[in-house]
Enzyme design. Structure first.
Site, short mmCIF file in Angstrom:
data_model
loop_
_atom_site.label_atom_id
_atom_site.label_comp_id
_atom_site.label_asym_id
_atom_site.label_seq_id
_atom_site.Cartn_x
_atom_site.Cartn_y
_atom_site.Cartn_z
N LYS A 186 41.66 0.32 -5.88
CA LYS A 186 40.55 1.49 -5.85
C LYS A 186 39.76 0.02 -4.64
O LYS A 186 38.61 -0.33 -4.94
CB LYS A 186 39.57 1.09 -6.35
CG LYS A 186 38.38 2.14 -6.39
CD LYS A 186 37.32 1.75 -5.76
CE LYS A 186 36.68 1.52 -5.57
NZ LYS A 186 34.88 1.08 -4.43
N GLU A 260 35.60 -11.98 -11.01
CA GLU A 260 35.52 -12.91 -10.18
C GLU A 260 34.12 -12.30 -8.71
O GLU A 260 33.88 -11.17 -8.35
CB GLU A 260 36.05 -12.59 -8.84
CG GLU A 260 37.92 -13.38 -9.59
CD GLU A 260 37.68 -14.43 -9.21
OE1 GLU A 260 36.88 -15.32 -8.94
OE2 GLU A 260 38.77 -15.07 -9.75
N CYS A 294 31.29 -15.68 -1.17
CA CYS A 294 30.92 -15.84 -2.56
C CYS A 294 31.21 -17.33 -3.28
O CYS A 294 30.59 -17.81 -3.74
CB CYS A 294 31.73 -14.83 -3.99
SG CYS A 294 33.04 -15.76 -3.21
N GLU A 393 21.68 -14.75 -5.04
CA GLU A 393 22.66 -14.95 -4.27
C GLU A 393 22.51 -14.50 -2.88
O GLU A 393 21.95 -12.47 -3.09
CB GLU A 393 24.01 -14.10 -4.71
CG GLU A 393 25.60 -14.33 -3.66
CD GLU A 393 26.87 -13.81 -4.33
OE1 GLU A 393 26.65 -12.26 -4.67
OE2 GLU A 393 27.34 -14.54 -3.86
#
Ligand code: NAD
Length: 493
Positions: A186, A260, A294, A393
């Site tokens: 996906k 993650e 990330c 973030e």
């Protein structure tokens, strides 16, 4: 090198279909997902949009392949033969993978061209584990046979983010497949092309029907996939917010889950390290994927007495990053991948200024680029770690410089974060780097450079995730362990 878009060099004949049960099938609606180039702001690809019924079909195919097909029942070494063919097919499409990445996200072409070989390494490592990992471990027994057997966990939903679609997907499906699982890929709606090419490669490699499936779902259908009782494990890479939602769904039904998630990683600069060298390293690192990475080192922690000098070097290094067309080899920084992401970065710039941080350079769209979602590399100085720009973030080319008074305070600041994905200690002294690395509550720590290893393990402490990807740690989540205790030796294992 030509700077023209190249999307039309990729065969799009399957893009309006879904890959389910070993065949390219029409989805239940004609709805399409648009992929927009951040360079031209035009649609570059269109792919099928799966609905809940399509997700049900994909899960049914994967479930059937797991319950009744050969894949989980043959040995890992037998499975590795198909994985060899898969890796070969993936390598034959390296140029398409590179183009798809640049077209959909604007990542610079020089990096995109290196990415397929790096990403296919995940499949190579899984092939190697087929023979090196002890899928059946014998344990001491007085008269019989005691074993710990590692069996495939079942049907896996592999859900990827938009920023690194090839690497993240192969890091999931490589170990899942060698373990004997069946998978439903996906991809993110913004970057689905890589998963289409992966499915074409899986088809060419000859996996049994239903072992590899592809759906391209938006939020509702993706949520349905995660909730589906026949999905045994969800392997998710993406944002903290989505990860929290998925974790609670999986928690509710005790489905296995690997997460993650995001990061706000710290680089601690010790006083022995050259500031100009550090600034060049940090500017180069934040230019990777225009900071939409990330593991980016976004909090730069430096001793108070060297703060201003570091900021001066960082401003020089960031201003030296050329911004523009990602196909131009002189360009170091492509655009931000999406308009919404660009606007999110702009919101954080406004917050940083409002909170009292000093905008040392950048903070705006470059004046010379009329089209495309470009953003100047940005440095905030005199940042307090409690500010939103240091806690959340941003996912863009934005560095926050935070002063410290002594080593203990530097470590305290580094650890004062909801995240814990990566980190670095800039020093020439490996003993000091090791001492500090052991105190940092984060998944990876490097010395004087950004570091990550999918051959060893990658993943986060705290809200950066659950579990690890890469290496043996990345194989184990696709395996259930079964203890078998027999009163005699079986004729065959
Ligand atoms: P996102 O969370 O918006 O989406 C990730 C994926 O989840 C997409 O495929 C999306 O369609 C799907 N999704 C959305 N809602 C869902 C739901 N309710 N149920 C199931 N699936 C759903 O993240 P993004 O914006 O695509 O990616 C950026 C984020 O990914 C950043 O936070 C970044 O740090 C993180 N990331 C982490 C790593 C890592 O290894 N830790 C690597 C790359 C990116």
């Amino acid at each position: 090198m030509s700077t023209e878009p190249r999307a039309n060099t990729i065969d799009s004949s399957n893009f309006r279909k879904l890959y389910i049960g070993g065949a390219w099938i029409s989805p239940s609606t004609d709805n399409l997902v648009d992929v927009v180039s951040p360079v031209t702001e035009q649609i570059v690809f269109q792919v099928a949009a799966a609905k809940i019924t399509d997700v049900d079909r994909a899960v049914a195919a994967a479930y059937e392949a797991f319950e009744s097909g050969p894949w989980p029942r043959i040995t890992p070494v037998e499975r590795s033969k198909t994985l060899h063919a898969f890796a070969k097919a993936l390598r034959s499409r390296a140029a398409d993978f590179a183009i798809a990445w640049t077209e959909s996200t604007g990542v610079v072409a020089s990096m995109a061209s290196m990415s397929p070989e790096y990403s296919i390494g995940a499949v190579d490592r899984s092939i190697e584990q087929a023979s090196s990992f002890p899928f059946i471990e014998k344990h001491p027994s007085k008269n019989g046979a005691n074993m710990l057997i590692h069996e495939p966990v079942g049907v896996v939903a592999a859900i990827a983010p938009w920023n690194a679609p090839l690497a993240t997907m192969l890091t999931k499906i490589g170990p899942a497949l060698v373990a004997g699982c069946t998978v439903i890929m996906k991809p993110a709606p913004q970057t689905p092309i890589e998963a289409y090419i992966i499915a074409e490669c899986a088809d060419a490699a000859g996996f049994p029907p239903g072992v590899v499936n592809l759906v391209t779902a938006g939020r509702d259908a993706s949520d349905h996939l995660v909730r589906h009782p026949h999905v045994d494990k969800v392997s998710f890479t993406g944002s903290l917010t989505t990860g929290q939602r998925i974790a609670s769904v999986c928690g509710d039904r005790i489905a296995r889950v690997t997460l993650e998630l995001g990061g706000k990683s710290a680089a601690i600069l010790l006083d022995d390290y050259d500031l100009e060298k550090a600034a060049k390293s940090l500017a180069g690192a934040i230019s990777v994927l225009s900071g939409q990475n990330c593991a980016a080192l976004t909090r730069v922690i430096v001793s108070r007495s060297r703060h201003d000098e570091l900021v001066k070097h960082l401003v020089t290094a960031m201003q030296a990053l050329t911004i523009g067309d990602p196909y131009d080899p002189e360009i170091k920084l492509g655009p931000i991948a999406m308009k919404s992401q660009l606007e999110k970065i702009e919101d954080y710039i406004a917050k940083g200024i409002a909170d009292g941080a000093t905008l040392a350079t950048g903070g705006k769209r470059p004046a010379h680029l009329q089209h495309g979602y470009y953003f100047e590399p940005t440095v905030f100085a005199n940042v307090e770690n409690s500010m939103a720009i240091a806690q959340e973030e941003i996912f863009g080319p934005v560095l926050c410089v935070i002063p410290y008074s002594d080593e203990d305070e530097a470590i305290r600041i580094a650890n004062d974060s909801p995240f814990g994905l990566a980190g670095a200690v800039y020093t020439n002294d490996s003993t000091a780097a090791y001492r500090i690395a052991r105190k940092m509550r984060t998944g990876t720590v490097g010395q004087s450079a950004p570091s990550a290893s999918f051959a060893i393990a990658f993943g986060g402490f705290k809200k950066s995730g659950l579990g690890r990807e890469g290496g043996i740690k990345g194989l184990l989540p696709y395996l259930e362990t079964k203890t078998v205790m027999l009163s005699g030796e079986p004729d065959e294992l």
